[in-house]
Design an enzyme around this catalytic site. Structure first.
Site, mmCIF file in Angstrom:
data_model
loop_
_atom_site.group_PDB
_atom_site.id
_atom_site.type_symbol
_atom_site.label_atom_id
_atom_site.label_comp_id
_atom_site.label_asym_id
_atom_site.label_seq_id
_atom_site.Cartn_x
_atom_site.Cartn_y
_atom_site.Cartn_z
ATOM 1 N N GLY A 46 0.867 -1.182 0.000
ATOM 2 C CA GLY A 46 0.000 0.000 0.000
ATOM 3 C C GLY A 46 0.892 1.216 0.000
ATOM 4 N N GLU A 47 0.643 2.103 0.919
ATOM 5 C CA GLU A 47 1.439 3.328 1.012
ATOM 6 C C GLU A 47 2.014 3.392 2.422
ATOM 7 O OE1 GLU A 47 1.921 5.068 -1.834
ATOM 8 O OE2 GLU A 47 3.439 5.968 -0.542
ATOM 9 N N SER A 48 3.322 3.213 2.522
ATOM 10 C CA SER A 48 3.927 3.123 3.855
ATOM 11 C C SER A 48 3.738 4.419 4.653
ATOM 12 C CB SER A 48 5.409 2.751 3.754
ATOM 13 O OG SER A 48 6.109 3.672 2.951
ATOM 14 N N CYS A 77 6.182 -5.312 0.329
ATOM 15 C CA CYS A 77 6.340 -4.038 -0.368
ATOM 16 C C CYS A 77 6.323 -2.862 0.624
ATOM 17 C CB CYS A 77 5.298 -3.932 -1.474
ATOM 18 S SG CYS A 77 5.784 -2.774 -2.740
ATOM 19 N N ARG A 103 12.756 3.710 -1.240
ATOM 20 C CA ARG A 103 11.352 3.616 -1.681
ATOM 21 C C ARG A 103 11.230 3.940 -3.171
ATOM 22 N NH1 ARG A 103 7.822 7.479 1.404
ATOM 23 N NH2 ARG A 103 6.196 6.330 0.315
ATOM 24 N N ILE A 131 5.177 -3.536 -7.854
ATOM 25 C CA ILE A 131 4.391 -2.304 -8.052
ATOM 26 C C ILE A 131 5.002 -1.195 -7.196
ATOM 27 C CG2 ILE A 131 2.101 -1.238 -7.883
ATOM 28 C CD1 ILE A 131 0.960 -4.152 -7.800
ATOM 29 N N ARG A 132 5.627 -0.230 -7.821
ATOM 30 C CA ARG A 132 6.287 0.863 -7.092
ATOM 31 C C ARG A 132 7.077 0.299 -5.892
ATOM 32 N NH1 ARG A 132 3.743 4.960 -4.742
ATOM 33 N NH2 ARG A 132 1.953 3.698 -4.246
ATOM 34 N N HIS A 167 4.458 -8.864 -4.647
ATOM 35 C CA HIS A 167 3.119 -9.037 -4.070
ATOM 36 C C HIS A 167 2.534 -10.429 -4.348
ATOM 37 C CE1 HIS A 167 2.094 -4.786 -3.067
ATOM 38 N NE2 HIS A 167 3.030 -4.548 -3.956
ATOM 39 N N GLU A 169 0.148 -11.880 -2.947
ATOM 40 C CA GLU A 169 -1.321 -11.894 -2.778
ATOM 41 C C GLU A 169 -2.048 -11.564 -4.078
ATOM 42 O OE1 GLU A 169 0.651 -9.506 -1.933
ATOM 43 O OE2 GLU A 169 -0.321 -7.568 -2.251
HETATM 44 N N1 GLN Z 1 5.588 2.877 -2.985
HETATM 45 C C1 GLN Z 1 4.943 2.410 -1.784
HETATM 46 C C2 GLN Z 1 5.615 3.012 -0.548
HETATM 47 O O1 GLN Z 1 6.630 3.596 -0.651
HETATM 48 C C3 GLN Z 1 4.964 0.885 -1.724
HETATM 49 C C4 GLN Z 1 4.218 0.317 -2.905
HETATM 50 C C5 GLN Z 1 3.515 -0.976 -2.637
HETATM 51 O O2 GLN Z 1 3.329 -1.398 -1.489
HETATM 52 N N2 GLN Z 1 3.077 -1.595 -3.698
HETATM 53 O O3 GLN Z 1 5.112 2.892 0.520
#
Ligand code: GLN
Length: 200
Positions: A46-48, A77, A103, A131-132, A167, A169
């Site tokens: 997600g977004e840390s 991630c 990141r 993903i990112r 990921h 999942e």
């Molecule tokens: N870019 C997100 C972060 O820095 C991590 C991306 C992800 O969990 N798919 O938190």
């Protein structure tokens, strides 16, 4: 076994589905009390930055750190970023795993990719969905590297802590979740004993 998933933000529902498919009822963790009695915890992608902000609002940050010192935790991630002892350009969050991460090191959302991974001694082929993703720049001596992509570690283990920058999942392939459940089962059997000693 009782397995929790941090459910503040991000891909927690996908992990819940995967655990259910493997026959384990997931428990969503949103407050410190939700950690009581769990045998393991998944920190989802997600977004840390959002997760750390939300966790800081009700003391969950401290509870997560204490939990991760004695119980299995798997960071995916953004979850990997939460576990890291060093994060480039920002303060670390849980600081539990001896690694330094950068990141978003693989680019933007549209630069997401899938890479066939060989997971050391465990799984010959696994579709790694990135993903990112964060890049792991350095690891300390306690960290084992279970898979790499283009030389960079993407699956790591330190005692009862697991971290993946990809990921599982999102693949419909439950083998990495199965590995984590094995770590949790072993930890449960040896609670307070050897399984956790390697983490200290
Ligand atoms: N870019 C997100 C972060 O820095 C991590 C991306 C992800 O969990 N798919 O938190």
């Amino acid at each position: 076994m009782r397995i929790g998933i941090l459910a503040l933000q991000g891909a927690f529902a996908e992990h819940a589905q995967m655990l259910s498919a493997l026959g384990t009822r997931p428990e969503l963790v949103r407050s410190p009390a939700h950690l009581d009695g769990l045998d393991g915890l998944i920190l989802p992608g997600g977004e840390s930055t959002s997760m750390r902000r939300l966790a800081g609002q009700n003391g969950l940050d401290i509870a997560l750190r204490d939990f991760g010192k004695i119980r299995p935790v798997w960071g995916v991630c953004a979850g990997l970023i939460l576990l890291a002892a060093k994060v480039e350009g920002e303060e670390p969050f849980l600081g539990l795993m001896d690694m330094c991460v950068a990141r978003n090191a693989y680019g933007r959302q549209r630069e997401s990719f899938v890479h066939d991974l060989r997971i050391e001694g465990l799984v010959p082929h696994f579709s790694g969905v990135f993903i990112r993703a964060p890049r792991v720049l350095e690891t300390g001596p306690k960290v084992e590297i279970l898979a790499r992509q283009n030389g960079a570690p993407v699956f790591l283990r330190q005692g009862c802590l697991l971290a993946t920058s990809f990921h599982p999942e999102l693949t419909g392939d439950g083998r990495v979740h199965g590995l984590f459940l094995d770590v949790c089962a072993k930890g449960r059997a040896e609670a307070g004993g050897g399984a956790f000693a390697a983490q200290e």
